[in-house]
Design a protein around this motif. Structure first.
Motif, PDB file in Angstrom:
ATOM      1  N   ALA A   1       0.816  -1.217   0.000  1.00  0.00           N
ATOM      2  CA  ALA A   1       0.000   0.000   0.000  1.00  0.00           C
ATOM      3  C   ALA A   1       0.848   1.266   0.000  1.00  0.00           C
ATOM      4  O   ALA A   1       0.556   2.220  -0.736  1.00  0.00           O
ATOM      5  N   GLN A   2       1.922   1.286   0.795  1.00  0.00           N
ATOM      6  CA  GLN A   2       2.743   2.498   0.873  1.00  0.00           C
ATOM      7  C   GLN A   2       3.426   2.782  -0.460  1.00  0.00           C
ATOM      8  O   GLN A   2       3.501   3.924  -0.900  1.00  0.00           O
ATOM      9  N   ARG A   3       3.905   1.742  -1.115  1.00  0.00           N
ATOM     10  CA  ARG A   3       4.547   1.933  -2.433  1.00  0.00           C
ATOM     11  C   ARG A   3       3.509   2.411  -3.445  1.00  0.00           C
ATOM     12  O   ARG A   3       3.803   3.260  -4.291  1.00  0.00           O
ATOM     13  N   ALA A   4       2.297   1.897  -3.367  1.00  0.00           N
ATOM     14  CA  ALA A   4       1.226   2.340  -4.256  1.00  0.00           C
ATOM     15  C   ALA A   4       0.961   3.830  -4.065  1.00  0.00           C
ATOM     16  O   ALA A   4       0.820   4.586  -5.036  1.00  0.00           O
ATOM     17  N   ILE A   5       0.921   4.262  -2.815  1.00  0.00           N
ATOM     18  CA  ILE A   5       0.695   5.678  -2.520  1.00  0.00           C
ATOM     19  C   ILE A   5       1.808   6.530  -3.117  1.00  0.00           C
ATOM     20  O   ILE A   5       1.551   7.563  -3.750  1.00  0.00           O
ATOM     21  N   GLU A   6       3.048   6.099  -2.951  1.00  0.00           N
ATOM     22  CA  GLU A   6       4.188   6.849  -3.490  1.00  0.00           C
ATOM     23  C   GLU A   6       4.085   6.998  -5.005  1.00  0.00           C
ATOM     24  O   GLU A   6       4.332   8.080  -5.557  1.00  0.00           O
TER      25      GLU A   6
ATOM     26  N   THR B   1      -8.058  15.011 -12.655  1.00  0.00           N
ATOM     27  CA  THR B   1      -7.369  13.725 -12.548  1.00  0.00           C
ATOM     28  C   THR B   1      -6.641  13.636 -11.210  1.00  0.00           C
ATOM     29  O   THR B   1      -6.707  12.608 -10.529  1.00  0.00           O
ATOM     30  N   VAL B   2      -5.979  14.720 -10.841  1.00  0.00           N
ATOM     31  CA  VAL B   2      -5.270  14.753  -9.560  1.00  0.00           C
ATOM     32  C   VAL B   2      -6.254  14.550  -8.412  1.00  0.00           C
ATOM     33  O   VAL B   2      -5.994  13.785  -7.485  1.00  0.00           O
ATOM     34  N   GLY B   3      -7.399  15.209  -8.481  1.00  0.00           N
ATOM     35  CA  GLY B   3      -8.408  15.053  -7.442  1.00  0.00           C
ATOM     36  C   GLY B   3      -8.875  13.620  -7.301  1.00  0.00           C
ATOM     37  O   GLY B   3      -9.024  13.108  -6.184  1.00  0.00           O
ATOM     38  N   ASN B   4      -9.079  12.960  -8.419  1.00  0.00           N
ATOM     39  CA  ASN B   4      -9.501  11.555  -8.377  1.00  0.00           C
ATOM     40  C   ASN B   4      -8.432  10.669  -7.745  1.00  0.00           C
ATOM     41  O   ASN B   4      -8.741   9.778  -6.942  1.00  0.00           O
ATOM     42  N   TYR B   5      -7.175  10.919  -8.086  1.00  0.00           N
ATOM     43  CA  TYR B   5      -6.104  10.097  -7.527  1.00  0.00           C
ATOM     44  C   TYR B   5      -5.859  10.413  -6.053  1.00  0.00           C
ATOM     45  O   TYR B   5      -5.510   9.522  -5.281  1.00  0.00           O
ATOM     46  N   GLU B   6      -6.049  11.666  -5.649  1.00  0.00           N
ATOM     47  CA  GLU B   6      -5.908  11.987  -4.230  1.00  0.00           C
ATOM     48  C   GLU B   6      -7.007  11.305  -3.415  1.00  0.00           C
ATOM     49  O   GLU B   6      -6.773  10.854  -2.296  1.00  0.00           O
ATOM     50  N   LYS B   7      -8.195  11.202  -3.997  1.00  0.00           N
ATOM     51  CA  LYS B   7      -9.266  10.464  -3.329  1.00  0.00           C
ATOM     52  C   LYS B   7      -8.879   8.983  -3.206  1.00  0.00           C
ATOM     53  O   LYS B   7      -9.119   8.345  -2.178  1.00  0.00           O
ATOM     54  N   GLU B   8      -8.263   8.447  -4.253  1.00  0.00           N
ATOM     55  CA  GLU B   8      -7.820   7.052  -4.210  1.00  0.00           C
ATOM     56  C   GLU B   8      -6.766   6.852  -3.125  1.00  0.00           C
ATOM     57  O   GLU B   8      -6.790   5.854  -2.392  1.00  0.00           O
ATOM     58  N   ILE B   9      -5.851   7.809  -2.987  1.00  0.00           N
ATOM     59  CA  ILE B   9      -4.838   7.726  -1.932  1.00  0.00           C
ATOM     60  C   ILE B   9      -5.517   7.735  -0.563  1.00  0.00           C
ATOM     61  O   ILE B   9      -5.155   6.956   0.328  1.00  0.00           O
TER      62      ILE B   9
ATOM     63  N   GLU C   1      -6.632   0.313   3.712  1.00  0.00           N
ATOM     64  CA  GLU C   1      -5.530  -0.645   3.683  1.00  0.00           C
ATOM     65  C   GLU C   1      -4.450  -0.361   4.715  1.00  0.00           C
ATOM     66  O   GLU C   1      -3.854  -1.284   5.250  1.00  0.00           O
ATOM     67  N   VAL C   2      -4.194   0.913   4.974  1.00  0.00           N
ATOM     68  CA  VAL C   2      -3.155   1.277   5.934  1.00  0.00           C
ATOM     69  C   VAL C   2      -3.748   1.476   7.322  1.00  0.00           C
ATOM     70  O   VAL C   2      -3.101   1.190   8.320  1.00  0.00           O
ATOM     71  N   GLY C   3      -4.980   1.963   7.377  1.00  0.00           N
ATOM     72  CA  GLY C   3      -5.621   2.215   8.669  1.00  0.00           C
ATOM     73  C   GLY C   3      -5.195   3.521   9.304  1.00  0.00           C
ATOM     74  O   GLY C   3      -5.337   3.704  10.508  1.00  0.00           O
ATOM     75  N   ASP C   4      -4.683   4.446   8.499  1.00  0.00           N
ATOM     76  CA  ASP C   4      -4.234   5.751   8.995  1.00  0.00           C
ATOM     77  C   ASP C   4      -5.320   6.780   8.684  1.00  0.00           C
ATOM     78  O   ASP C   4      -5.344   7.382   7.614  1.00  0.00           O
ATOM     79  N   MET C   5      -6.217   6.961   9.635  1.00  0.00           N
ATOM     80  CA  MET C   5      -7.363   7.848   9.408  1.00  0.00           C
ATOM     81  C   MET C   5      -6.954   9.321   9.294  1.00  0.00           C
ATOM     82  O   MET C   5      -7.577  10.081   8.562  1.00  0.00           O
ATOM     83  N   ALA C   6      -5.904   9.723   9.999  1.00  0.00           N
ATOM     84  CA  ALA C   6      -5.443  11.120   9.922  1.00  0.00           C
ATOM     85  C   ALA C   6      -4.939  11.433   8.515  1.00  0.00           C
ATOM     86  O   ALA C   6      -5.276  12.466   7.938  1.00  0.00           O
ATOM     87  N   ALA C   7      -4.136  10.529   7.952  1.00  0.00           N
ATOM     88  CA  ALA C   7      -3.624  10.735   6.585  1.00  0.00           C
ATOM     89  C   ALA C   7      -4.769  10.686   5.587  1.00  0.00           C
ATOM     90  O   ALA C   7      -4.819  11.473   4.636  1.00  0.00           O
ATOM     91  N   ALA C   8      -5.712   9.775   5.805  1.00  0.00           N
ATOM     92  CA  ALA C   8      -6.881   9.688   4.917  1.00  0.00           C
ATOM     93  C   ALA C   8      -7.642  10.996   4.933  1.00  0.00           C
ATOM     94  O   ALA C   8      -8.032  11.520   3.879  1.00  0.00           O
ATOM     95  N   ALA C   9      -7.857  11.561   6.122  1.00  0.00           N
ATOM     96  CA  ALA C   9      -8.587  12.819   6.243  1.00  0.00           C
ATOM     97  C   ALA C   9      -7.875  13.947   5.498  1.00  0.00           C
ATOM     98  O   ALA C   9      -8.529  14.766   4.846  1.00  0.00           O
ATOM     99  N   GLU C  10      -6.548  13.971   5.575  1.00  0.00           N
ATOM    100  CA  GLU C  10      -5.778  15.009   4.863  1.00  0.00           C
ATOM    101  C   GLU C  10      -5.998  14.912   3.354  1.00  0.00           C
ATOM    102  O   GLU C  10      -6.158  15.924   2.680  1.00  0.00           O
ATOM    103  N   TYR C  11      -5.999  13.709   2.823  1.00  0.00           N
ATOM    104  CA  TYR C  11      -6.194  13.546   1.385  1.00  0.00           C
ATOM    105  C   TYR C  11      -7.636  13.787   0.986  1.00  0.00           C
ATOM    106  O   TYR C  11      -7.897  14.284  -0.110  1.00  0.00           O
TER     107      TYR C  11
END
Length: 86
Positions: free
Chosen positions: A36-41, A58-66, A73-83
């Protein structure tokens, strides 16, 4: 294979095609354990290319995917909220 294709497109000065291949590689990494982390990168790198090209939707769609990767997959709700805020 997708990462090699992305590199070939970068060398050919085809950054958007390289970004497309990076996103395809990210999809493969998401299926792998601990990928998951490599996918995000990879998606973040592709977003930079799309930003320079002015493809903001397109960027907006991919940021939503991140955000979804962080959430599910990562379980990091703070990072999810930022994106999700982007």
């Amino acid at each position: 294979a997708y990462l090699r294709a992305a590199e070939a497109h970068r060398l050919e000065k085809s950054p958007e095609e390289a970004a497309r291949r990076q996103v395809a590689a990210a999809s493969c990494f998401r299926k792998a354990p601990d990928g998951a982390q490599r996918a995000i990168e990879l998606i973040e790198e592709a977003c930079q290319v799309y930003l320079r090209a002015g493809r903001f939707a397109t960027v907006g769609n991919y940021e939503k995917e991140i955000a979804e990767i962080y959430e599910r997959e990562v379980g990091d709700m703070a990072a999810a909220a930022e994106y999700y805020k982007k």
